[in-house]
Design a protein around this motif. Sequence first.
Motif, mmCIF file in Angstrom:
data_model
loop_
_atom_site.group_PDB
_atom_site.id
_atom_site.type_symbol
_atom_site.label_atom_id
_atom_site.label_comp_id
_atom_site.label_asym_id
_atom_site.label_seq_id
_atom_site.Cartn_x
_atom_site.Cartn_y
_atom_site.Cartn_z
ATOM 1 N N ILE A 25 0.768 -1.238 -0.028
ATOM 2 C CA ILE A 25 -0.304 -0.060 -0.063
ATOM 3 C C ILE A 25 0.696 1.142 0.238
ATOM 4 O O ILE A 25 1.778 1.300 0.951
ATOM 5 N N ALA A 26 0.739 2.141 -1.104
ATOM 6 C CA ALA A 26 1.275 3.433 -1.065
ATOM 7 C C ALA A 26 0.474 4.408 -0.567
ATOM 8 O O ALA A 26 -0.703 4.230 -0.674
ATOM 9 N N LEU A 27 1.008 5.766 0.006
ATOM 10 C CA LEU A 27 0.130 6.768 0.340
ATOM 11 C C LEU A 27 0.764 8.007 -0.063
ATOM 12 O O LEU A 27 1.809 8.253 -0.050
ATOM 13 N N TYR A 28 -0.278 8.760 -0.326
ATOM 14 C CA TYR A 28 0.021 10.333 -0.535
ATOM 15 C C TYR A 28 -1.403 11.174 -0.599
ATOM 16 O O TYR A 28 -2.334 10.411 -0.156
ATOM 17 N N ASP A 29 -1.382 12.294 -0.870
ATOM 18 C CA ASP A 29 -2.733 13.044 -1.118
ATOM 19 C C ASP A 29 -2.855 13.555 -2.466
ATOM 20 O O ASP A 29 -1.757 13.851 -3.191
#
Length: 195
Positions: free
Chosen positions: A84-88
């Motif tokens: 799982i990658a995360l950013y906005d």
Amino acid sequence: MTSPATERHPLPPFLPLQARLLMLGSFPPPRRRWSMDFFYPNWSNDMWRIWGYIAKGDKNHFVLPGEKRFDQKKIEQFCRDTGIALYDTAEEVVRLKGNASDNFLHIVRPTDICRLLQQLPSCHTLVATGQKSAETLQSIAGGDPLPVGGHAETELAGRPVTLWRMPSSSRAYPRPVEWKAQYYQKMLDTLPGIL
């Protein structure tokens, strides 16, 4: 009267190389609301309770016992292990009322989603984790607005991708963790091997 200041994103993208799923929120809350230096840091945000419920059947799995903080190391390892990658969806914003509400968040510069995808060769699924992120992602990718739990196929960064719209994990969206988790589980059911 002074105008609100522009804020740049305070965190680098979290991009495990093998990630198959990129979760995109809108923008972090003001730092005074953080319980850790990672994504979805607000103690009153349910994102890590949703994932604890899905992955371990325990919405407090990622909570530090006896504290009002999330276990950042445990969360980061979980995201690496599960891809799982995360950013906005926003890199630069103005908070029109100085709070964490997406309703008063003006996006000055959206995130270059294609640039993120270029760093994630195995990623073909993007998840907008609320209304503001879904609207911003749609403005980048095109297409019709997605309902909560809805998804659409498109192309970004020269590859086919599936865009999903999840319910907001904010407590301002007053639904139980278990209810919100159902939407994430539906999406995960299309991605064998994530959990």
